[in-house]
Design a protein around this motif. Structure first.
Motif, PDB file in Angstrom:
ATOM      1  N   VAL A  25       0.814  -1.229   0.000  1.00  0.00           N
ATOM      2  CA  VAL A  25       0.000   0.000   0.000  1.00  0.00           C
ATOM      3  C   VAL A  25       0.846   1.276   0.000  1.00  0.00           C
ATOM      4  CG1 VAL A  25      -1.829   1.295   1.188  1.00  0.00           C
ATOM      5  CG2 VAL A  25      -1.889  -1.205   1.195  1.00  0.00           C
ATOM      6  N   LEU A  26       0.473   2.165  -0.917  1.00  0.00           N
ATOM      7  CA  LEU A  26       1.108   3.474  -1.028  1.00  0.00           C
ATOM      8  C   LEU A  26       0.097   4.542  -0.625  1.00  0.00           C
ATOM      9  CD1 LEU A  26       3.483   5.230  -2.190  1.00  0.00           C
ATOM     10  CD2 LEU A  26       2.216   5.224  -4.346  1.00  0.00           C
ATOM     11  N   LYS A  27       0.540   5.449   0.251  1.00  0.00           N
ATOM     12  CA  LYS A  27      -0.343   6.546   0.661  1.00  0.00           C
ATOM     13  C   LYS A  27       0.009   7.798  -0.135  1.00  0.00           C
ATOM     14  CE  LYS A  27      -1.383   9.113   4.886  1.00  0.00           C
ATOM     15  NZ  LYS A  27      -1.522   9.000   6.338  1.00  0.00           N
ATOM     16  N   LEU A  32      -3.556  13.322  -3.884  1.00  0.00           N
ATOM     17  CA  LEU A  32      -4.616  12.626  -4.630  1.00  0.00           C
ATOM     18  C   LEU A  32      -5.761  12.104  -3.759  1.00  0.00           C
ATOM     19  CD1 LEU A  32      -5.592  11.386  -7.348  1.00  0.00           C
ATOM     20  CD2 LEU A  32      -3.969   9.525  -7.019  1.00  0.00           C
ATOM     21  N   ASN A  33      -5.446  11.571  -2.596  1.00  0.00           N
ATOM     22  CA  ASN A  33      -6.483  10.889  -1.816  1.00  0.00           C
ATOM     23  C   ASN A  33      -7.058  11.682  -0.639  1.00  0.00           C
ATOM     24  OD1 ASN A  33      -4.996   7.615  -2.295  1.00  0.00           O
ATOM     25  ND2 ASN A  33      -6.597   8.629  -3.454  1.00  0.00           N
ATOM     26  N   HIS A  34      -6.495  12.843  -0.366  1.00  0.00           N
ATOM     27  CA  HIS A  34      -7.048  13.641   0.730  1.00  0.00           C
ATOM     28  C   HIS A  34      -6.899  15.116   0.346  1.00  0.00           C
ATOM     29  CE1 HIS A  34      -8.618  14.531   4.559  1.00  0.00           C
ATOM     30  NE2 HIS A  34      -7.507  14.670   5.232  1.00  0.00           N
ATOM     31  N   ILE A 129     -12.132   5.657 -15.333  1.00  0.00           N
ATOM     32  CA  ILE A 129     -10.958   6.250 -14.682  1.00  0.00           C
ATOM     33  C   ILE A 129     -10.951   5.922 -13.199  1.00  0.00           C
ATOM     34  CG2 ILE A 129      -9.995   8.504 -13.957  1.00  0.00           C
ATOM     35  CD1 ILE A 129     -10.379   9.500 -16.754  1.00  0.00           C
ATOM     36  N   ASP A 130      -9.761   5.622 -12.664  1.00  0.00           N
ATOM     37  CA  ASP A 130      -9.655   5.469 -11.207  1.00  0.00           C
ATOM     38  C   ASP A 130      -8.271   5.920 -10.741  1.00  0.00           C
ATOM     39  OD1 ASP A 130     -10.641   5.000  -8.685  1.00  0.00           O
ATOM     40  OD2 ASP A 130     -10.576   2.826  -8.810  1.00  0.00           O
ATOM     41  N   ASP A 131      -8.161   6.157  -9.433  1.00  0.00           N
ATOM     42  CA  ASP A 131      -6.898   6.635  -8.882  1.00  0.00           C
ATOM     43  C   ASP A 131      -5.839   5.534  -8.865  1.00  0.00           C
ATOM     44  OD1 ASP A 131      -8.321   5.260  -6.870  1.00  0.00           O
ATOM     45  OD2 ASP A 131      -7.547   6.506  -5.250  1.00  0.00           O
ATOM     46  N   PHE A 132      -6.228   4.340  -8.387  1.00  0.00           N
ATOM     47  CA  PHE A 132      -5.288   3.220  -8.281  1.00  0.00           C
ATOM     48  C   PHE A 132      -5.829   1.995  -9.005  1.00  0.00           C
ATOM     49  CE2 PHE A 132      -3.339   5.463  -4.754  1.00  0.00           C
ATOM     50  CZ  PHE A 132      -2.043   4.960  -4.711  1.00  0.00           C
ATOM     51  N   LEU A 133      -4.928   1.166  -9.504  1.00  0.00           N
ATOM     52  CA  LEU A 133      -5.301  -0.169  -9.977  1.00  0.00           C
ATOM     53  C   LEU A 133      -4.457  -1.161  -9.192  1.00  0.00           C
ATOM     54  CD1 LEU A 133      -6.768  -2.064 -11.994  1.00  0.00           C
ATOM     55  CD2 LEU A 133      -4.890  -1.685 -13.582  1.00  0.00           C
ATOM     56  N   ALA A 134      -5.135  -2.021  -8.427  1.00  0.00           N
ATOM     57  CA  ALA A 134      -4.422  -3.022  -7.624  1.00  0.00           C
ATOM     58  C   ALA A 134      -4.859  -4.409  -8.113  1.00  0.00           C
ATOM     59  CB  ALA A 134      -4.717  -2.801  -6.144  1.00  0.00           C
ATOM     60  N   ASN A 135      -5.900  -4.950  -7.494  1.00  0.00           N
ATOM     61  CA  ASN A 135      -6.402  -6.260  -7.943  1.00  0.00           C
ATOM     62  C   ASN A 135      -7.440  -6.143  -9.060  1.00  0.00           C
ATOM     63  OD1 ASN A 135      -4.822  -7.759  -6.132  1.00  0.00           O
ATOM     64  ND2 ASN A 135      -6.239  -7.258  -4.477  1.00  0.00           N
ATOM     65  N   GLY A 136      -7.824  -4.934  -9.356  1.00  0.00           N
ATOM     66  CA  GLY A 136      -8.753  -4.725 -10.468  1.00  0.00           C
ATOM     67  C   GLY A 136     -10.219  -4.868 -10.094  1.00  0.00           C
ATOM     68  N   GLU A 137     -10.502  -4.964  -8.815  1.00  0.00           N
ATOM     69  CA  GLU A 137     -11.892  -5.159  -8.383  1.00  0.00           C
ATOM     70  C   GLU A 137     -12.772  -3.957  -8.744  1.00  0.00           C
ATOM     71  OE1 GLU A 137     -13.769  -7.423  -6.122  1.00  0.00           O
ATOM     72  OE2 GLU A 137     -12.427  -8.808  -7.140  1.00  0.00           O
ATOM     73  N   ALA A 138     -12.296  -2.773  -8.399  1.00  0.00           N
ATOM     74  CA  ALA A 138     -13.077  -1.558  -8.683  1.00  0.00           C
ATOM     75  C   ALA A 138     -13.253  -1.409 -10.197  1.00  0.00           C
ATOM     76  CB  ALA A 138     -12.375  -0.336  -8.095  1.00  0.00           C
ATOM     77  N   ALA A 139     -12.167  -1.617 -10.938  1.00  0.00           N
ATOM     78  CA  ALA A 139     -12.211  -1.476 -12.398  1.00  0.00           C
ATOM     79  C   ALA A 139     -13.199  -2.472 -13.008  1.00  0.00           C
ATOM     80  CB  ALA A 139     -10.806  -1.696 -12.966  1.00  0.00           C
ATOM     81  N   GLU A 161      -0.786   2.647 -11.147  1.00  0.00           N
ATOM     82  CA  GLU A 161      -0.970   1.189 -11.237  1.00  0.00           C
ATOM     83  C   GLU A 161       0.096   0.499 -10.407  1.00  0.00           C
ATOM     84  OE1 GLU A 161      -0.939  -0.559 -15.292  1.00  0.00           O
ATOM     85  OE2 GLU A 161       0.622  -1.872 -14.479  1.00  0.00           O
ATOM     86  N   LYS A 162      -0.312  -0.420  -9.556  1.00  0.00           N
ATOM     87  CA  LYS A 162       0.666  -1.255  -8.849  1.00  0.00           C
ATOM     88  C   LYS A 162       0.787  -2.533  -9.690  1.00  0.00           C
ATOM     89  CE  LYS A 162      -1.611  -0.843  -5.082  1.00  0.00           C
ATOM     90  NZ  LYS A 162      -2.065  -1.201  -3.736  1.00  0.00           N
ATOM     91  N   SER A 163       1.825  -2.546 -10.499  1.00  0.00           N
ATOM     92  CA  SER A 163       1.965  -3.590 -11.518  1.00  0.00           C
ATOM     93  C   SER A 163       2.282  -4.956 -10.924  1.00  0.00           C
ATOM     94  CB  SER A 163       3.045  -3.186 -12.510  1.00  0.00           C
ATOM     95  OG  SER A 163       2.810  -1.873 -12.968  1.00  0.00           O
TER      96      SER A 163
HETATM   97  P1  5GP Z   1      -8.505  -2.726  -6.738  1.00  0.00           P
HETATM   98  O1  5GP Z   1     -10.006  -2.668  -6.795  1.00  0.00           O
HETATM   99  O2  5GP Z   1      -7.849  -2.601  -8.079  1.00  0.00           O
HETATM  100  O3  5GP Z   1      -7.984  -3.897  -5.939  1.00  0.00           O
HETATM  101  O4  5GP Z   1      -8.052  -1.467  -5.897  1.00  0.00           O
HETATM  102  C1  5GP Z   1      -8.311  -0.188  -6.399  1.00  0.00           C
HETATM  103  C2  5GP Z   1      -8.979   0.676  -5.372  1.00  0.00           C
HETATM  104  O5  5GP Z   1      -8.438   0.487  -4.070  1.00  0.00           O
HETATM  105  C3  5GP Z   1      -8.757   2.102  -5.752  1.00  0.00           C
HETATM  106  O6  5GP Z   1     -10.009   2.686  -6.063  1.00  0.00           O
HETATM  107  C4  5GP Z   1      -8.115   2.751  -4.556  1.00  0.00           C
HETATM  108  O7  5GP Z   1      -9.045   3.609  -3.946  1.00  0.00           O
HETATM  109  C5  5GP Z   1      -7.783   1.640  -3.600  1.00  0.00           C
HETATM  110  N1  5GP Z   1      -6.343   1.310  -3.543  1.00  0.00           N
HETATM  111  C6  5GP Z   1      -5.749   0.154  -3.944  1.00  0.00           C
HETATM  112  N2  5GP Z   1      -4.450   0.133  -3.662  1.00  0.00           N
HETATM  113  C7  5GP Z   1      -4.173   1.322  -3.078  1.00  0.00           C
HETATM  114  C8  5GP Z   1      -2.960   1.897  -2.543  1.00  0.00           C
HETATM  115  O8  5GP Z   1      -1.858   1.335  -2.551  1.00  0.00           O
HETATM  116  N3  5GP Z   1      -3.077   3.137  -2.019  1.00  0.00           N
HETATM  117  C9  5GP Z   1      -4.254   3.826  -1.991  1.00  0.00           C
HETATM  118  N4  5GP Z   1      -4.256   5.044  -1.469  1.00  0.00           N
HETATM  119  N5  5GP Z   1      -5.428   3.310  -2.468  1.00  0.00           N
HETATM  120  C10 5GP Z   1      -5.373   2.071  -3.007  1.00  0.00           C
END
Ligand code: 5GP
Length: 200
Positions: A25-27, A32-34, A129-139, A161-163
């Motif tokens: 996790v990156l803050k 961007l987030n606050h 569009i989204d701020d982060f892509l991690a596991n892709g759930e939101a996308a 993107e957290k690749s």
């Molecule tokens: P995913 O659905 O791809 O797993 O995660 C994306 C969502 O989780 C983003 O909308 C974002 O709000 C949040 N998120 C995922 N990883 C991070 C992270 O490292 N830092 C922050 N600040 N938000 C994250």
């Protein structure tokens, strides 16, 4: 500002103001987030618009709350409306809902996201569009909502993107175009390491 310089600016911002909370996790609450850096958001919006200007985008969809700032800036640049999916139930958003179930990476909870079908139709071609892509759930949740409306998905615009997490790979395997402005290879040892772009 052209693509490469914009991405360099974002990378510097992440390096200087991002805080690595763990290997996962990156803050980025500083811009961007606050607290939000409007100048940076404007550049980000311009870059998404440049990347998708030939795709016939009619609407941008994002998810509250941190996707809204970059999405609005992209909407301004492309001259299209922005719809944000709600994560919480709303008194005014009650009927004709398009919904998807999303597991939150940062909050560790499953939630239902919702968009009213009044704002999305089969005539739309959407940029997600989204701020982060991690596991892709939101996308994937946002793509599910677009599909329920029979709208076309032109692709995804991601700020960070957290690749090392599987989101991008899964979206690409599903046939989607993914454009990420910053790609992080690792957050190990408290340090941000970016994906090295192949020079062409
Ligand atoms: P995913 O659905 O791809 O797993 O995660 C994306 C969502 O989780 C983003 O909308 C974002 O709000 C949040 N998120 C995922 N990883 C991070 C992270 O490292 N830092 C922050 N600040 N938000 C994250």
């Amino acid at each position: 500002m052209l693509g490469g310089r914009m991405m360099e600016l974002l990378r510097q911002k992440i390096e200087n103001e991002g805080i690595v909370l763990s290997n996962q996790v990156l803050k980025v609450d500083a811009f961007l987030n606050h607290q939000i850096d409007p100048v940076l958001m404007h550049e980000i919006g311009q870059e998404f618009a440049r990347l998708f200007k030939h795709d016939g985008i009619t609407k941008i969809i994002t998810i509250e709350s941190s996707g809204i700032a970059p999405a609005v800036m992209a909407g301004l640049a492309l001259h299209v409306p922005v719809v944000f999916a709600r994560k919480r139930q709303s008194l005014t958003l009650t009927e004709n809902l398009l919904t998807a179930s999303v597991y939150s990476f940062t909050k560790n909870v499953e939630s239902t996201i919702a968009v009213s079908n009044t704002h999305l139709s089969e005539n739309d071609c959407v940029l997600i569009i989204d701020d982060f892509l991690a596991n892709g759930e939101a996308a994937k949740g946002l793509a599910t909502i677009a599909k329920q409306a029979k709208a076309k998905v032109a692709g995804f615009g991601i700020v960070i993107e957290k690749s090392f997490q599987p989101g991008r790979k899964e979206l690409v395997q599903m046939g989607y175009r993914v454009e990420s402005l910053a790609r992080i290879a690792s957050l190990e040892e408290g340090k941000v390491t970016f994906v090295r772009e192949v020079q062409s």
